[in-house]
Write a protein that holds these residues in place. Structure first.
Motif, PDB file in Angstrom:
ATOM      1  N   GLU A 189       0.888  -1.224  -0.017  1.00 20.75           N
ATOM      2  CA  GLU A 189      -0.071  -0.125   0.060  1.00 20.75           C
ATOM      3  C   GLU A 189       0.694   1.328   0.152  1.00 20.75           C
ATOM      4  N   LEU A 190       1.988   1.220   0.751  1.00 25.01           N
ATOM      5  CA  LEU A 190       2.795   2.488   0.862  1.00 25.01           C
ATOM      6  C   LEU A 190       3.461   2.419  -0.604  1.00 25.01           C
ATOM      7  N   ILE A 191       3.921   1.504  -1.029  1.00 26.68           N
ATOM      8  CA  ILE A 191       4.280   1.614  -2.436  1.00 26.68           C
ATOM      9  C   ILE A 191       3.411   2.393  -3.356  1.00 26.68           C
ATOM     10  N   LEU A 192       2.215   1.856  -3.595  1.00 33.96           N
ATOM     11  CA  LEU A 192       1.243   2.472  -4.273  1.00 33.96           C
ATOM     12  C   LEU A 192       1.255   3.961  -4.005  1.00 33.96           C
ATOM     13  N   LEU A 193       0.883   4.297  -2.767  1.00 39.05           N
ATOM     14  CA  LEU A 193       1.157   5.629  -2.378  1.00 39.05           C
ATOM     15  C   LEU A 193       2.186   6.566  -2.841  1.00 39.05           C
ATOM     16  N   ARG A 194       3.310   5.696  -2.721  1.00 35.36           N
ATOM     17  CA  ARG A 194       4.418   6.634  -3.189  1.00 35.36           C
ATOM     18  C   ARG A 194       4.694   6.883  -4.783  1.00 35.36           C
ATOM     19  N   LYS A 195       3.985   5.683  -5.489  1.00 30.86           N
ATOM     20  CA  LYS A 195       3.756   6.093  -7.025  1.00 30.86           C
ATOM     21  C   LYS A 195       2.743   7.151  -7.408  1.00 30.86           C
ATOM     22  N   GLU A 196       1.772   7.176  -6.466  1.00 31.74           N
ATOM     23  CA  GLU A 196       0.539   8.251  -6.616  1.00 31.74           C
ATOM     24  C   GLU A 196       1.070   9.611  -6.324  1.00 31.74           C
ATOM     25  N   LEU A 197       1.878   9.723  -5.251  1.00 29.48           N
ATOM     26  CA  LEU A 197       2.583  11.073  -5.072  1.00 29.48           C
ATOM     27  C   LEU A 197       3.302  11.361  -6.197  1.00 29.48           C
ATOM     28  N   ASN A 198       4.253  10.400  -6.719  1.00 30.29           N
ATOM     29  CA  ASN A 198       5.036  10.763  -7.699  1.00 30.29           C
ATOM     30  C   ASN A 198       4.647  11.239  -9.042  1.00 30.29           C
ATOM     31  N   ALA A 199       3.342  10.534  -9.414  1.00 32.23           N
ATOM     32  CA  ALA A 199       2.750  11.018 -10.525  1.00 32.23           C
ATOM     33  C   ALA A 199       1.878  12.345 -10.309  1.00 32.23           C
ATOM     34  N   ILE A 200       1.306  12.709  -9.017  1.00 36.23           N
ATOM     35  CA  ILE A 200       0.868  14.071  -8.601  1.00 36.23           C
ATOM     36  C   ILE A 200       1.899  15.072  -9.057  1.00 36.23           C
ATOM     37  N   GLY A 201       3.068  14.765  -8.355  1.00 38.86           N
ATOM     38  CA  GLY A 201       4.368  15.616  -8.528  1.00 38.86           C
ATOM     39  C   GLY A 201       4.654  15.783  -9.930  1.00 38.86           C
ATOM     40  N   ASN A 202       4.669  14.718 -10.889  1.00 38.74           N
ATOM     41  CA  ASN A 202       5.064  14.935 -12.052  1.00 38.74           C
ATOM     42  C   ASN A 202       4.142  16.153 -12.711  1.00 38.74           C
TER      43      ASN A 202
ATOM     44  N   ALA B  75      -5.474  15.243  -1.645  1.00 43.90           N
ATOM     45  CA  ALA B  75      -4.810  13.713  -1.861  1.00 43.90           C
ATOM     46  C   ALA B  75      -3.481  13.533  -0.891  1.00 43.90           C
ATOM     47  N   ILE B  76      -2.899  14.559  -0.965  1.00 40.60           N
ATOM     48  CA  ILE B  76      -1.739  14.788  -0.080  1.00 40.60           C
ATOM     49  C   ILE B  76      -2.209  14.486   1.474  1.00 40.60           C
ATOM     50  N   ILE B  77      -3.170  15.318   1.808  1.00 38.98           N
ATOM     51  CA  ILE B  77      -3.689  14.936   3.134  1.00 38.98           C
ATOM     52  C   ILE B  77      -4.136  13.689   3.656  1.00 38.98           C
ATOM     53  N   GLN B  78      -4.627  12.997   2.510  1.00 43.65           N
ATOM     54  CA  GLN B  78      -5.202  11.633   2.764  1.00 43.65           C
ATOM     55  C   GLN B  78      -3.884  10.535   2.648  1.00 43.65           C
TER      56      GLN B  78
ATOM     57  N   LYS C  59      -0.888  11.621   3.826  1.00 45.73           N
ATOM     58  CA  LYS C  59      -0.292  11.573   5.180  1.00 45.73           C
ATOM     59  C   LYS C  59      -1.019  10.816   6.160  1.00 45.73           C
ATOM     60  N   GLU C  60      -2.428  10.687   6.220  1.00 47.08           N
ATOM     61  CA  GLU C  60      -3.014  10.262   7.228  1.00 47.08           C
ATOM     62  C   GLU C  60      -2.949   8.670   7.178  1.00 47.08           C
ATOM     63  N   ARG C  61      -2.993   8.287   5.920  1.00 48.19           N
ATOM     64  CA  ARG C  61      -2.642   6.486   5.747  1.00 48.19           C
ATOM     65  C   ARG C  61      -1.314   6.396   6.340  1.00 48.19           C
ATOM     66  N   VAL C  62      -0.399   7.022   6.010  1.00 49.08           N
ATOM     67  CA  VAL C  62       0.808   6.857   6.357  1.00 49.08           C
ATOM     68  C   VAL C  62       0.944   7.029   8.030  1.00 49.08           C
TER      69      VAL C  62
ATOM     70  N   ASP D 254      -1.449   6.441   9.812  1.00 51.13           N
ATOM     71  CA  ASP D 254      -2.106   5.319  10.511  1.00 51.13           C
ATOM     72  C   ASP D 254      -1.063   3.930  10.458  1.00 51.13           C
ATOM     73  N   TYR D 255      -0.266   3.968   9.558  1.00 50.99           N
ATOM     74  CA  TYR D 255       0.573   2.781   9.129  1.00 50.99           C
ATOM     75  C   TYR D 255       1.502   2.926  10.220  1.00 50.99           C
ATOM     76  N   ALA D 256       2.075   4.138  10.413  1.00 51.78           N
ATOM     77  CA  ALA D 256       3.279   4.114  11.548  1.00 51.78           C
ATOM     78  C   ALA D 256       2.826   3.775  12.937  1.00 51.78           C
ATOM     79  N   ASP D 257       1.351   4.173  13.072  1.00 53.16           N
ATOM     80  CA  ASP D 257       0.844   3.864  14.378  1.00 53.16           C
ATOM     81  C   ASP D 257       0.745   2.257  14.686  1.00 53.16           C
ATOM     82  N   ILE D 258       0.276   1.623  13.391  1.00 53.81           N
ATOM     83  CA  ILE D 258       0.272   0.093  13.530  1.00 53.81           C
ATOM     84  C   ILE D 258       1.437  -0.430  13.624  1.00 53.81           C
ATOM     85  N   TRP D 259       2.496  -0.046  13.321  1.00 53.15           N
ATOM     86  CA  TRP D 259       4.084  -0.374  13.000  1.00 53.15           C
ATOM     87  C   TRP D 259       4.411  -0.324  14.683  1.00 53.15           C
ATOM     88  N   SER D 260       4.240   1.044  15.073  1.00 56.56           N
ATOM     89  CA  SER D 260       4.812   1.180  16.609  1.00 56.56           C
ATOM     90  C   SER D 260       3.802   0.309  17.656  1.00 56.56           C
TER      91      SER D 260
END
Length: 136
Positions: free
Chosen positions: A64-77, A112-115, A117-120, A122-128
């Motif tokens: 999921e994080l990889i997909l989010l990173r790809k989406e961010l890259n597309a948005i940035g491009n 999209a960026i806010i969403q 950040k929220e997902r990341v 959430d994942y950080a909380d799960i990991w911790s």
């Protein structure tokens, strides 16, 4: 005195049935090796092989994080292309159109960026939480 590493010049070619190859491939995927050749050499030379235990739920999070990173890259491009275009047409009649497009793009980008950040977060909380449970 530096120790020079000799090139590997000898090959071993082995033919396998698809089922045999699948077994070897599955074992290889559970190790820390990046290349099948490294894994094969270690098996043949009876060297130590470190097998990792993979947590399926963490794999899903990483995907999921990889997909989010790809989406961010597309948005940035897309945003960079729009800004580049705006800079190239400055002072031309179309400049105001591109400026309006940048505003629209920015308005779409911010949620999209806010969403993401929220997902990341959430994942950080799960990991911790998982790390703190494993340490106990």
């Amino acid at each position: 005195m530096k120790k020079t590493e000799e090139n590997r010049s000898r090959r071993i070619i082995t033919r396998l049935k698809p089922e045999e190859y699948k077994v070897i491939q599955d074992r290889f995927k559970k190790t820390m090796f990046r290349k099948m050749s490294e894994y094969s050499r270690n098996v043949l030379l009876e060297k130590t092989i470190t097998v990792t235990h993979r947590d399926q739920s963490m794999d899903e999070v990483l995907e999921e994080l990889i997909l989010l990173r790809k989406e961010l890259n597309a948005i940035g491009n897309n945003f960079n292309q729009a800004v580049r275009k705006l800079n190239s047409v400055e002072g031309m009649p179309d400049a105001h159109i591109w400026q309006a497009m940048i505003v629209v793009l920015r308005d779409k980008l911010e949620p999209a960026i806010i969403q993401i950040k929220e997902r990341v977060s959430d994942y950080a909380d799960i990991w911790s939480q998982r790390l703190s449970v494993e340490k106990v």
